[in-house]
Write an enzyme that holds these catalytic residues in place. Structure first.
Site, PDB file in Angstrom:
ATOM      1  N   ASP A  25     -14.795  10.557  -1.176  1.00  0.00           N
ATOM      2  CA  ASP A  25     -13.537   9.846  -0.948  1.00  0.00           C
ATOM      3  C   ASP A  25     -12.494  10.854  -0.480  1.00  0.00           C
ATOM      4  O   ASP A  25     -12.396  11.948  -1.050  1.00  0.00           O
ATOM      5  CB  ASP A  25     -13.058   9.211  -2.269  1.00  0.00           C
ATOM      6  CG  ASP A  25     -12.342   7.889  -2.065  1.00  0.00           C
ATOM      7  OD1 ASP A  25     -11.767   7.690  -0.983  1.00  0.00           O
ATOM      8  OD2 ASP A  25     -12.356   7.056  -2.996  1.00  0.00           O
ATOM      9  N   ASP A  42      -5.064   8.575  10.932  1.00  0.00           N
ATOM     10  CA  ASP A  42      -6.439   8.270  10.579  1.00  0.00           C
ATOM     11  C   ASP A  42      -7.498   8.200  11.686  1.00  0.00           C
ATOM     12  O   ASP A  42      -7.200   8.198  12.876  1.00  0.00           O
ATOM     13  CB  ASP A  42      -6.464   6.991   9.739  1.00  0.00           C
ATOM     14  CG  ASP A  42      -7.349   7.189   8.504  1.00  0.00           C
ATOM     15  OD1 ASP A  42      -7.960   8.274   8.395  1.00  0.00           O
ATOM     16  OD2 ASP A  42      -7.449   6.274   7.670  1.00  0.00           O
ATOM     17  N   GLY A 101       0.809  -1.231   0.000  1.00  0.00           N
ATOM     18  CA  GLY A 101       0.000   0.000   0.000  1.00  0.00           C
ATOM     19  C   GLY A 101       0.834   1.270   0.000  1.00  0.00           C
ATOM     20  O   GLY A 101       2.022   1.257   0.322  1.00  0.00           O
ATOM     21  N   VAL A 133      -6.465   5.135  -6.349  1.00  0.00           N
ATOM     22  CA  VAL A 133      -6.618   4.374  -7.591  1.00  0.00           C
ATOM     23  C   VAL A 133      -6.488   5.313  -8.796  1.00  0.00           C
ATOM     24  O   VAL A 133      -5.820   4.998  -9.787  1.00  0.00           O
ATOM     25  CB  VAL A 133      -7.984   3.633  -7.596  1.00  0.00           C
ATOM     26  CG1 VAL A 133      -8.318   3.093  -8.973  1.00  0.00           C
ATOM     27  CG2 VAL A 133      -7.953   2.487  -6.568  1.00  0.00           C
ATOM     28  N   HIS A 142      -6.957  10.532   6.865  1.00  0.00           N
ATOM     29  CA  HIS A 142      -6.939  10.024   5.483  1.00  0.00           C
ATOM     30  C   HIS A 142      -8.283  10.083   4.780  1.00  0.00           C
ATOM     31  O   HIS A 142      -8.365   9.856   3.582  1.00  0.00           O
ATOM     32  CB  HIS A 142      -6.448   8.568   5.474  1.00  0.00           C
ATOM     33  CG  HIS A 142      -4.976   8.459   5.719  1.00  0.00           C
ATOM     34  ND1 HIS A 142      -4.058   8.324   4.721  1.00  0.00           N
ATOM     35  CD2 HIS A 142      -4.264   8.500   6.868  1.00  0.00           C
ATOM     36  CE1 HIS A 142      -2.842   8.262   5.227  1.00  0.00           C
ATOM     37  NE2 HIS A 142      -2.944   8.369   6.542  1.00  0.00           N
ATOM     38  N   LYS A 198     -17.811   4.072  -2.510  1.00  0.00           N
ATOM     39  CA  LYS A 198     -17.086   4.061  -3.785  1.00  0.00           C
ATOM     40  C   LYS A 198     -17.988   4.239  -5.005  1.00  0.00           C
ATOM     41  O   LYS A 198     -17.505   4.296  -6.138  1.00  0.00           O
ATOM     42  CB  LYS A 198     -16.243   2.778  -3.921  1.00  0.00           C
ATOM     43  CG  LYS A 198     -15.214   2.597  -2.797  1.00  0.00           C
ATOM     44  CD  LYS A 198     -14.098   3.641  -2.821  1.00  0.00           C
ATOM     45  CE  LYS A 198     -13.089   3.412  -1.699  1.00  0.00           C
ATOM     46  NZ  LYS A 198     -12.037   4.446  -1.633  1.00  0.00           N
TER      47      LYS A 198
HETATM   48  N1  LIG Z   1      -9.128  -5.291  -6.209  1.00  0.00           N
HETATM   49  C1  LIG Z   1      -8.022  -4.759  -5.716  1.00  0.00           C
HETATM   50  N2  LIG Z   1      -6.927  -5.499  -5.609  1.00  0.00           N
HETATM   51  C2  LIG Z   1      -5.791  -5.006  -5.110  1.00  0.00           C
HETATM   52  N3  LIG Z   1      -5.663  -3.783  -4.639  1.00  0.00           N
HETATM   53  C3  LIG Z   1      -6.726  -2.980  -4.693  1.00  0.00           C
HETATM   54  C4  LIG Z   1      -7.938  -3.408  -5.241  1.00  0.00           C
HETATM   55  N4  LIG Z   1      -8.815  -2.397  -5.142  1.00  0.00           N
HETATM   56  C5  LIG Z   1      -8.153  -1.383  -4.568  1.00  0.00           C
HETATM   57  N5  LIG Z   1      -6.897  -1.727  -4.298  1.00  0.00           N
HETATM   58  C6  LIG Z   1      -5.849  -0.897  -3.706  1.00  0.00           C
HETATM   59  O1  LIG Z   1      -6.322  -0.341  -2.481  1.00  0.00           O
HETATM   60  C7  LIG Z   1      -5.930   1.008  -2.379  1.00  0.00           C
HETATM   61  C8  LIG Z   1      -7.201   1.830  -2.157  1.00  0.00           C
HETATM   62  O2  LIG Z   1      -6.878   3.151  -1.837  1.00  0.00           O
HETATM   63  P1  LIG Z   1      -7.903   4.305  -2.034  1.00  0.00           P
HETATM   64  O3  LIG Z   1      -7.217   5.584  -1.843  1.00  0.00           O
HETATM   65  O4  LIG Z   1      -8.514   4.177  -3.378  1.00  0.00           O
HETATM   66  O5  LIG Z   1      -9.057   4.025  -0.978  1.00  0.00           O
HETATM   67  P2  LIG Z   1      -9.206   3.596   0.594  1.00  0.00           P
HETATM   68  O6  LIG Z   1     -10.628   3.886   0.891  1.00  0.00           O
HETATM   69  O7  LIG Z   1      -8.794   2.205   0.839  1.00  0.00           O
HETATM   70  O8  LIG Z   1      -8.215   4.558   1.353  1.00  0.00           O
HETATM   71  C9  LIG Z   1      -8.344   5.611   2.338  1.00  0.00           C
HETATM   72  O9  LIG Z   1      -7.016   6.173   2.439  1.00  0.00           O
HETATM   73  C10 LIG Z   1      -6.505   6.680   1.205  1.00  0.00           C
HETATM   74  C11 LIG Z   1      -5.099   7.199   1.465  1.00  0.00           C
HETATM   75  O10 LIG Z   1      -5.118   8.307   2.300  1.00  0.00           O
HETATM   76  C12 LIG Z   1      -7.403   7.770   0.650  1.00  0.00           C
HETATM   77  O11 LIG Z   1      -6.987   8.079  -0.668  1.00  0.00           O
HETATM   78  C13 LIG Z   1      -8.878   7.315   0.605  1.00  0.00           C
HETATM   79  O12 LIG Z   1      -9.695   8.391   0.228  1.00  0.00           O
HETATM   80  C14 LIG Z   1      -9.280   6.742   1.940  1.00  0.00           C
HETATM   81  O13 LIG Z   1     -10.620   6.280   1.891  1.00  0.00           O
HETATM   82  C15 LIG Z   1      -5.222   1.399  -3.654  1.00  0.00           C
HETATM   83  O14 LIG Z   1      -3.847   1.457  -3.427  1.00  0.00           O
HETATM   84  C16 LIG Z   1      -5.560   0.256  -4.612  1.00  0.00           C
HETATM   85  O15 LIG Z   1      -4.522  -0.082  -5.487  1.00  0.00           O
HETATM   86  O1  LIG Z   2      -9.350  -2.080   5.677  1.00  0.00           O
HETATM   87  P1  LIG Z   2      -9.446  -1.026   6.703  1.00  0.00           P
HETATM   88  O2  LIG Z   2     -10.742  -0.992   7.426  1.00  0.00           O
HETATM   89  O3  LIG Z   2      -8.264  -0.982   7.598  1.00  0.00           O
HETATM   90  O4  LIG Z   2      -9.488   0.385   5.899  1.00  0.00           O
HETATM   91  C1  LIG Z   2      -8.587   0.750   4.945  1.00  0.00           C
HETATM   92  C2  LIG Z   2      -8.800   2.180   4.540  1.00  0.00           C
HETATM   93  O5  LIG Z   2      -7.712   2.530   3.768  1.00  0.00           O
HETATM   94  C3  LIG Z   2      -8.965   3.140   5.715  1.00  0.00           C
HETATM   95  O6  LIG Z   2      -8.642   4.461   5.426  1.00  0.00           O
END
Ligand SMILES: Nc1ncnc2c1ncn2[C@@H]1O[C@H](COP(=O)(O)OP(=O)(O)O[C@H]2O[C@H](CO)[C@@H](O)[C@H](O)[C@H]2O)[C@@H](O)[C@H]1O
Ligand SMILES: O=P(O)(O)OC[C@H](O)CO
Length: 723
Positions: free
Chosen positions: A372, A141, A29, A377, A165, A278
């Site tokens: 968000d 967070d 991550g 992504v 976050h 999402k």
């Molecule tokens: N099917 C899949 N397989 C593998 N990997 C996958 C996947 N789907 C998603 N991921 C990975 O999970 C991560 C998701 O991060 P996001 O920022 O999109 O949202 P998330 O809500 O988890 O993060 C929270 O923290 C981040 C960072 O601060 C903020 O951007 C966001 O708004 C907040 O909700 C990305 O690195 C992505 O590559």
């Molecule tokens: O899987 P969680 O619940 O730890 O959440 C992951 C998110 O990136 C939280 O910001």
């Protein structure tokens, strides 16, 4: 570089258990990647939960601990009840929907606050136990919002940062929370509180104003004697790693397979955690509408939606999963053929290469959350397109849309609008796709995760924490100096210093304990007491006239230095301007409910304590500007006090009382002034160098000491009675 102590709910590792084999690997991550460099270089520690390890044997658990130690990770194991109440309960059933503006998803009655507080205590305790002087602590967070405040109590001089976050919602939303005050105070334990965007900073500032009455400067707020910096630090990704992966042969081979399977078709892609923020259902509906409206695209589109299972024990996530399953089924049922279906839905996590291949192969990337914090992504997609192709469709409610303005920005609530945008993206000329993607990539690469970490830590480390005083540092010192003095004079402001503020000025009359305290202190040998207030002399006389203390009203315009003596007004003061200024103050009162004008002999005060905090503060600024504009050349000045704008004759300020009293007492007297608002700064300014000035409260001040408020001022006075 100082040692870094990172504190986050989850550790940046994955515990893998296969049969008897158990291993711990660092996750890929963004946070883990961005922070691993500084974490290792600083020789610091990362404190957090390693996930569910309940099925591991004792021996396996010991192995996990050893491997975590090698990675400099300190595990905080959550019990099953803590997972259910702290993580799933308060963090993800209450704070998560609240911060995403989804009040309807919160339970009617929250029963998990105690678990949230206790686990936050556990995190703070563990972090404090590993702290060494000079360390920098960075807490992450919404799961840990109380931790900065809890750490501050344990480590008054530590340098503490906090990063939020997820979105920080409008104060109208945040203040619906029963525990809003504790959460805001928790964050204020940090020296620096960071958010992804300036609008979240703005919402947090408004929340502090509404919940705690704190007025913020552009980038900081003063609270309990400490300055807390606020800032927008948009998080980036490891862009170079995504770019590298997207160019590797293995990835290109996967892209080839992907495209071959979709021969004659355009590829739409969605990649998310399966989370109701999402926007997956409306995204699916937009695809459905496109097929409905534009029969020519039927059979020529393939939408690959990958959703990682997330928080599966929380009911709303399970219901959301069903909703998505159903929609996918319905669309495929309507528009699929025996050879093909329009929606390819995967409920699972992908490995990095598969992810990179999807990004690299997509014609249109659909990132349409209804809310968000940032959304990484969207940035990963851009970094994975060294071919400068592909269109990014991005929700205007993702923090990322502030930076990624060359994306096709959509309103994720407007299904029809999203359908139009997808069509436009499918038809976008290659030159325009390239122009947009080039600009997007430049930004994503320049502002990557290393830039983000560097900016946050540089800002945090530039804050001079050592000079910050804990709340009650001043009281003991002041008591000792006053007791040691041969002769002493106490100059005491009234409102906010001896008594708390009341909704209306007439309600803040002195209680019997205060009167008795003042009388007894004034009766001590070699001690004089003077009350120096902005109040009208009539009020001071009525409330405190019988006490053996000097009284000074209207900021020193009127004085009655000797008990029982006559009131005298400062000479040469003009009050002619009052008739001109009054109509302006009255016009504000007429249109701002809850405000009123107080007229004194030589001054006018516009009070707004009962007005909505944000509106009151903005109107006070406007009134002040108008008064300055209209009367800049006049014989009066405009002052802002605590929820009051006051116009008074120039030169009639509290500092004059100090000179007057010192002249009467002669040399060799210790002067001690106590006050709380801006008008008391004049008092402090006039105190001689060897005197004492004490600010009661959390504002910026020139006073040499700070105490928390009236209770502590009274404690200091009472200590003089004990000899
Ligand atoms: N099917 C899949 N397989 C593998 N990997 C996958 C996947 N789907 C998603 N991921 C990975 O999970 C991560 C998701 O991060 P996001 O920022 O999109 O949202 P998330 O809500 O988890 O993060 C929270 O923290 C981040 C960072 O601060 C903020 O951007 C966001 O708004 C907040 O909700 C990305 O690195 C992505 O590559
Ligand atoms: O899987 P969680 O619940 O730890 O959440 C992951 C998110 O990136 C939280 O910001």
């Amino acid at each position: 570089m100082s040692r870094l102590l990172l504190v986050s709910n989850r550790l940046p590792v994955t515990v893998k258990a296969e049969k008897d084999q158990v291993s711990v690997v660092r996750s890929a991550g963004g946070l883990a990647t961005g922070l691993s460099g500084p974490h290792e270089r600083s020789g610091g520690l990362w404190i957090g939960w390693p996930g569910d390890v309940s099925r591991l044997s004792q021996a396996q658990r010991a192995k996990v601990d050893a491997q975590l130690a090698e990675l400099r990770c300190v595990p905080l194991y959550l019990s099953a009840s803590e997972v259910s109440r702290f993580y799933e309960g308060y963090s993800n059933r209450v704070l998560w929907p609240l911060c995403h503006y989804l009040l309807d998803r919160m339970p009617r009655q929250d029963r998990d606050w105690d678990a949230y507080s206790k686990v936050n205590e556990r995190f703070a305790e563990l972090a404090a136990s590993h702290y060494q002087p000079g360390d920098t602590i960075w807490v992450h967070d919404y799961q840990l919002m109380l931790v900065p405040g809890l750490l501050r109590k344990r480590l008054p001089e530590a340098r503490i940062g906090f990063f939020h976050h997820i979105p920080f919602p409008s104060s109208e939303i945040f203040r619906t929370l029963p525990h809003r005050e504790a959460l805001v105070r928790g964050l204020l334990g940090a020296d620096l509180v960071g958010f992804h965007t300036s609008s979240y900073v703005h919402h947090f500032s408004n929340t502090m104003l509404q919940v705690l009455g704190l007025e913020t400067e552009v980038d900081h707020v003063t609270h309990e004697g400490r300055t807390v910096r606020l800032g927008a630090f948009p998080m980036g990704i490891d862009a170079a790693a995504f770019e590298r992966l997207a160019q590797e042969q293995g990835t290109l081979d996967e892209v080839k397979v992907l495209r071959e399977r979709a021969t004659g078709q355009r590829l739409l892609v969605g990649v998310d955690r399966l989370d109701y923020t999402k926007g997956i259902p409306r995204r699916l509906l937009a695809v459905q509408r496109l097929l409905e409206r534009e029969p020519s695209w039927r059979g020529r589109l393939r939408f690959i939606q990958v959703a990682v299972p997330s928080r599966t024990q929380v009911e709303d996530y399970a219901a959301y999963r069903e909703e998505v399953d159903e929609l996918v089924g319905r669309i495929n049922g309507l528009y699929g053929t025996i050879h093909n279906v329009p929606v390819h839905y995967l409920y699972r996590s992908l490995n990095e290469r598969q992810l990179a291949a999807l990004y690299r192969g997509a014609d249109v990337m659909l990132v349409t959350p209804i809310r968000d914090g940032m959304n990484l992504v969207a940035k990963e997609f851009c970094a994975s397109r060294p071919d400068e192709d592909g269109v990014l469709l991005l929700s205007e409610f993702a923090g990322a849309s502030n930076e990624l303005c060359e994306a096709t920005v959509v309103n994720p609530y407007d299904v029809e609008g999203m359908t139009d945008a997808i069509l436009k993206a499918l038809e976008m000329p290659a030159a325009e796709r390239q122009r947009r993607m080039r600009a997007l990539r430049e930004r994503v690469k320049a502002h990557d995760v290393h830039w983000w970490v560097g900016r946050f830590l540089d800002t945090l480390q530039a804050i001079p924490v050592a000079t910050q005083q804990p709340e009650t540092a001043g009281a003991k010192d002041v008591m000792a100096r006053l007791k040691a003095a041969g002769r002493r004079v106490l100059l005491l402001d009234y409102d906010g210093t001896l008594v708390g503020y009341a909704a209306r000025p007439e309600l803040a009359s002195p209680d019997p304990e205060l009167k008795s305290l003042l009388a007894r202190v004034a009766a001590l040998p070699h001690t004089s007491v003077h009350i120096v207030s902005g109040r009208a002399k009539e009020t001071l006389e009525a409330w405190l006239g019988e006490l053996p203390v000097g009284l000074h009203g209207e900021h020193g315009l009127w004085s009655r230095p000797k008990p029982g003596g006559e009131w005298k007004m400062l000479e040469g003061v003009s009050t002619d301007w009052k008739a001109q200024a009054r109509p302006l103050l009255d016009s504000f009162t007429a249109r701002i409910p809850g405000s009123f004008v107080e007229e004194k002999t030589a001054s006018l005060a516009w009070h707004y304590r009962q007005v909505d905090a944000g509106y009151g503060a903005s109107q006070a600024r406007e009134l002040r500007l108008k008064l300055i504009e209209a009367f800049a050349q006049g014989p009066m000045e405009v002052l802002t006090g605590d929820k009051v704008v006051e116009v008074r004759p120039r030169g009639a300020h509290k500092g004059r009382v100090v000179t007057q009293v010192m002249e009467a007492l002669g040399p060799g007297v210790l002067v001690a002034a106590f006050g709380d608002d801006r008008t008391d700064e004049d008092l402090f300014g006039a105190v001689p160098e060897d005197g004492i000035s004490v600010h009661a409260g959390g504002r910026p001040t020139r006073a040499g000491y700070r105490v928390s408020g009236p209770d502590e001022v009274r404690q200091i006075l009472a200590s003089l009675l004990k000899g």
